[in-house]
Design an enzyme around this catalytic site. Structure first.
Site, PDB file in Angstrom:
ATOM      1  N   THR A  89      -6.203  11.691   4.346  1.00  0.00           N
ATOM      2  CA  THR A  89      -4.918  11.243   4.903  1.00  0.00           C
ATOM      3  C   THR A  89      -3.925  12.371   4.610  1.00  0.00           C
ATOM      4  O   THR A  89      -4.243  13.275   3.834  1.00  0.00           O
ATOM      5  CB  THR A  89      -4.399   9.972   4.189  1.00  0.00           C
ATOM      6  OG1 THR A  89      -4.048  10.343   2.845  1.00  0.00           O
ATOM      7  CG2 THR A  89      -5.421   8.851   4.149  1.00  0.00           C
TER       8      THR A  89
ATOM      9  N   LYS B  66      -0.245   4.227 -10.977  1.00  0.00           N
ATOM     10  CA  LYS B  66      -1.441   3.570 -10.437  1.00  0.00           C
ATOM     11  C   LYS B  66      -2.134   2.705 -11.497  1.00  0.00           C
ATOM     12  O   LYS B  66      -2.702   1.645 -11.170  1.00  0.00           O
ATOM     13  CB  LYS B  66      -2.391   4.611  -9.846  1.00  0.00           C
ATOM     14  CG  LYS B  66      -1.816   5.333  -8.618  1.00  0.00           C
ATOM     15  CD  LYS B  66      -1.472   4.364  -7.493  1.00  0.00           C
ATOM     16  CE  LYS B  66      -1.015   5.043  -6.220  1.00  0.00           C
ATOM     17  NZ  LYS B  66      -0.701   4.098  -5.140  1.00  0.00           N
TER      18      LYS B  66
ATOM     19  N   ASN C 194       0.801  -1.227   0.000  1.00  0.00           N
ATOM     20  CA  ASN C 194       0.000   0.000   0.000  1.00  0.00           C
ATOM     21  C   ASN C 194       0.831   1.273   0.000  1.00  0.00           C
ATOM     22  O   ASN C 194       0.316   2.342  -0.313  1.00  0.00           O
ATOM     23  CB  ASN C 194      -0.914  -0.080   1.246  1.00  0.00           C
ATOM     24  CG  ASN C 194      -1.478   1.254   1.659  1.00  0.00           C
ATOM     25  OD1 ASN C 194      -2.405   1.746   1.023  1.00  0.00           O
ATOM     26  ND2 ASN C 194      -0.921   1.850   2.709  1.00  0.00           N
TER      27      ASN C 194
ATOM     28  N   TYR D 182       1.904   9.944 -11.351  1.00  0.00           N
ATOM     29  CA  TYR D 182       1.058   9.215 -10.387  1.00  0.00           C
ATOM     30  C   TYR D 182       0.064   8.304 -11.124  1.00  0.00           C
ATOM     31  O   TYR D 182      -0.085   7.119 -10.783  1.00  0.00           O
ATOM     32  CB  TYR D 182       0.317  10.230  -9.507  1.00  0.00           C
ATOM     33  CG  TYR D 182      -0.454   9.619  -8.362  1.00  0.00           C
ATOM     34  CD1 TYR D 182       0.200   9.067  -7.268  1.00  0.00           C
ATOM     35  CD2 TYR D 182      -1.850   9.600  -8.363  1.00  0.00           C
ATOM     36  CE1 TYR D 182      -0.507   8.513  -6.207  1.00  0.00           C
ATOM     37  CE2 TYR D 182      -2.564   9.052  -7.308  1.00  0.00           C
ATOM     38  CZ  TYR D 182      -1.889   8.507  -6.236  1.00  0.00           C
ATOM     39  OH  TYR D 182      -2.598   7.951  -5.181  1.00  0.00           O
TER      40      TYR D 182
HETATM   41  P1  NAP Z   1      -0.081   8.640   3.589  1.00  0.00           P
HETATM   42  O1  NAP Z   1      -0.867   8.836   4.825  1.00  0.00           O
HETATM   43  O2  NAP Z   1       0.857   9.701   3.128  1.00  0.00           O
HETATM   44  O3  NAP Z   1       0.695   7.253   3.693  1.00  0.00           O
HETATM   45  C1  NAP Z   1       1.661   6.868   2.768  1.00  0.00           C
HETATM   46  C2  NAP Z   1       2.428   5.725   3.400  1.00  0.00           C
HETATM   47  O4  NAP Z   1       3.404   5.252   2.447  1.00  0.00           O
HETATM   48  C3  NAP Z   1       3.172   6.158   4.645  1.00  0.00           C
HETATM   49  O5  NAP Z   1       3.038   5.152   5.621  1.00  0.00           O
HETATM   50  C4  NAP Z   1       4.609   6.245   4.175  1.00  0.00           C
HETATM   51  O6  NAP Z   1       5.478   5.931   5.236  1.00  0.00           O
HETATM   52  C5  NAP Z   1       4.651   5.139   3.123  1.00  0.00           C
HETATM   53  N1  NAP Z   1       5.762   5.350   2.189  1.00  0.00           N
HETATM   54  C6  NAP Z   1       5.910   6.366   1.306  1.00  0.00           C
HETATM   55  N2  NAP Z   1       7.085   6.246   0.673  1.00  0.00           N
HETATM   56  C7  NAP Z   1       7.690   5.119   1.166  1.00  0.00           C
HETATM   57  C8  NAP Z   1       8.924   4.477   0.912  1.00  0.00           C
HETATM   58  N3  NAP Z   1       9.787   4.946  -0.003  1.00  0.00           N
HETATM   59  N4  NAP Z   1       9.199   3.338   1.587  1.00  0.00           N
HETATM   60  C9  NAP Z   1       8.351   2.859   2.513  1.00  0.00           C
HETATM   61  N5  NAP Z   1       7.157   3.422   2.787  1.00  0.00           N
HETATM   62  C10 NAP Z   1       6.847   4.547   2.130  1.00  0.00           C
HETATM   63  O7  NAP Z   1      -1.057   8.404   2.345  1.00  0.00           O
HETATM   64  P2  NAP Z   1      -2.299   7.425   2.112  1.00  0.00           P
HETATM   65  O8  NAP Z   1      -3.342   8.261   1.478  1.00  0.00           O
HETATM   66  O9  NAP Z   1      -2.601   6.600   3.294  1.00  0.00           O
HETATM   67  O10 NAP Z   1      -1.672   6.526   0.955  1.00  0.00           O
HETATM   68  C11 NAP Z   1      -1.681   5.106   0.984  1.00  0.00           C
HETATM   69  C12 NAP Z   1      -1.861   4.611  -0.432  1.00  0.00           C
HETATM   70  O11 NAP Z   1      -3.154   5.000  -0.892  1.00  0.00           O
HETATM   71  C13 NAP Z   1      -0.874   5.207  -1.437  1.00  0.00           C
HETATM   72  O12 NAP Z   1      -0.461   4.198  -2.322  1.00  0.00           O
HETATM   73  C14 NAP Z   1      -1.699   6.242  -2.166  1.00  0.00           C
HETATM   74  O13 NAP Z   1      -1.223   6.508  -3.467  1.00  0.00           O
HETATM   75  C15 NAP Z   1      -3.042   5.553  -2.182  1.00  0.00           C
HETATM   76  N6  NAP Z   1      -4.210   6.403  -2.437  1.00  0.00           N
HETATM   77  C16 NAP Z   1      -4.474   7.466  -1.615  1.00  0.00           C
HETATM   78  C17 NAP Z   1      -5.585   8.251  -1.882  1.00  0.00           C
HETATM   79  C18 NAP Z   1      -5.907   9.452  -1.033  1.00  0.00           C
HETATM   80  O14 NAP Z   1      -6.732  10.295  -1.471  1.00  0.00           O
HETATM   81  N7  NAP Z   1      -5.351   9.586   0.162  1.00  0.00           N
HETATM   82  C19 NAP Z   1      -6.428   7.941  -2.949  1.00  0.00           C
HETATM   83  C20 NAP Z   1      -6.143   6.841  -3.736  1.00  0.00           C
HETATM   84  C21 NAP Z   1      -5.022   6.065  -3.470  1.00  0.00           C
HETATM   85  P3  NAP Z   1       6.876   6.649   5.561  1.00  0.00           P
HETATM   86  O15 NAP Z   1       6.751   8.084   5.164  1.00  0.00           O
HETATM   87  O16 NAP Z   1       7.014   6.417   7.030  1.00  0.00           O
HETATM   88  O17 NAP Z   1       7.872   5.897   4.758  1.00  0.00           O
END
Ligand code: NAP
Length: 252
Positions: free
Chosen positions: A192, A161, A89, A157
């Site tokens: 988030t 995806k 994720n 992005y």
């Molecule tokens: P978030 O709160 O920013 O979480 C992102 C997570 O990814 C954090 O735990 C971060 O941890 C980890 N991460 C980022 N880069 C990393 C790396 N190089 N190595 C290891 N871990 C890494 O965002 P979120 O919205 O929960 O995102 C989770 C997923 O949902 C993502 O794939 C995002 O693209 C997807 N998504 C989000 C949305 C939205 O609107 N929020 C919509 C569709 C899809 P660290 O910084 O501690 O490494």
């Protein structure tokens, strides 16, 4: 208890959707292996889960490092003896410049964290699933992997995806007969840090794109991940599962 006794890796567990999913999976009986770069956040989530009677362990690292994917699998096997599923994720949005202005470093960061890391994860996880004869992988794609909602600046992005959907479908085809399921989860805008949390103007703009006129909570997306990882979705593989408050219908 949807995941009683199952061991599940969750990356991106230090924040947002991953943290909500890890907590939910643990409540549903799973042993969770938490991954992300920030160790303090992982440790505190693991402590909270254990404090509520669940099982959790963590290992900090960067998903761009192939060794890290392997280390998470080794940790799962060492701690719990088996690996039943993975919620791959972790992800970033990156710089939202139009492509002519986008720096190549941003392209590599976004593709590396969002897509190449999923390839590393699958390479580490599938051999274990094959030996066991079962396993479920969920990649967090995005509604943007299907349609960008009319937003610009999505070149890297959206490519990452959409690539995850293709990767999930290829893996699903290759491993369906071995008891391994691979699906992609396509959340809509979710509150988030990556989704604009703390920035009311961004949240209002994104909410307005959705027919429901709101964004998802991380807990709502976690429920969909739970479904895909549990046996309730036993006939689903290669599926891009859209959970987006009607965003993609509006654009269809
Ligand atoms: P978030 O709160 O920013 O979480 C992102 C997570 O990814 C954090 O735990 C971060 O941890 C980890 N991460 C980022 N880069 C990393 C790396 N190089 N190595 C290891 N871990 C890494 O965002 P979120 O919205 O929960 O995102 C989770 C997923 O949902 C993502 O794939 C995002 O693209 C997807 N998504 C989000 C949305 C939205 O609107 N929020 C919509 C569709 C899809 P660290 O910084 O501690 O490494």
């Amino acid at each position: 208890m949807e995941l009683e006794g199952k061991t599940i890796i969750v990356t991106g567990a230090s924040s947002g959707i991953g943290a909500a999913a890890a907590s939910l999976f643990a409540e549903e009986g799973a042993n969770v292996i938490l991954g992300a770069r920030r160790s303090a956040e992982l440790e505190s989530l693991a402590e909270r889960i254990k404090g509520s009677g669940g099982n959790a362990t963590w290992l900090a690292g960067d998903v761009r490092d192939q060794n890290y994917s392997e280390a998470l699998v080794e940790l799962a096997l060492k701690e719990y003896g088996e690996l039943d599923g993975a919620f791959n994720n972790a992800g970033i949005v990156g710089d939202m410049s139009p492509v002519p202005e986008m720096q190549i470093d941003n392209w590599h960061d976004v593709l590396g964290i969002n897509l190449t890391a999923a390839f590393f994860a699958a390479k580490a996880q599938i051999p274990v699933f094959r030996k066991q004869g079962h396993g479920s992988i969920v990649f967090t794609s995005s509604f943007v992997g299907f349609s960008n909602g009319g937003m610009s600046g999505m070149g890297a992005y959206a490519a990452s995806k959409a690539g995850l959907i293709g990767l999930a479908q290829s893996l699903a085809t290759e491993h369906a007969s071995e008891g391994i399921r691979v699906n992609a989860l396509l959340p809509g805008g979710t509150v988030t840090p990556a989704g604009g949390e703390g920035n009311p103007d961004v949240l209002a703009y994104i909410a307005d794109l959705h027919p429901m006129k709101r964004m998802a909570s991380a807990a709502e997306i976690a429920q969909a991940a739970l479904f895909l990882l549990s046996d309730r979705s036993s006939f689903m593989t290669g599926s891009p599962m859209i959970v987006d408050g009607g965003m993609s219908v509006r654009l269809a």
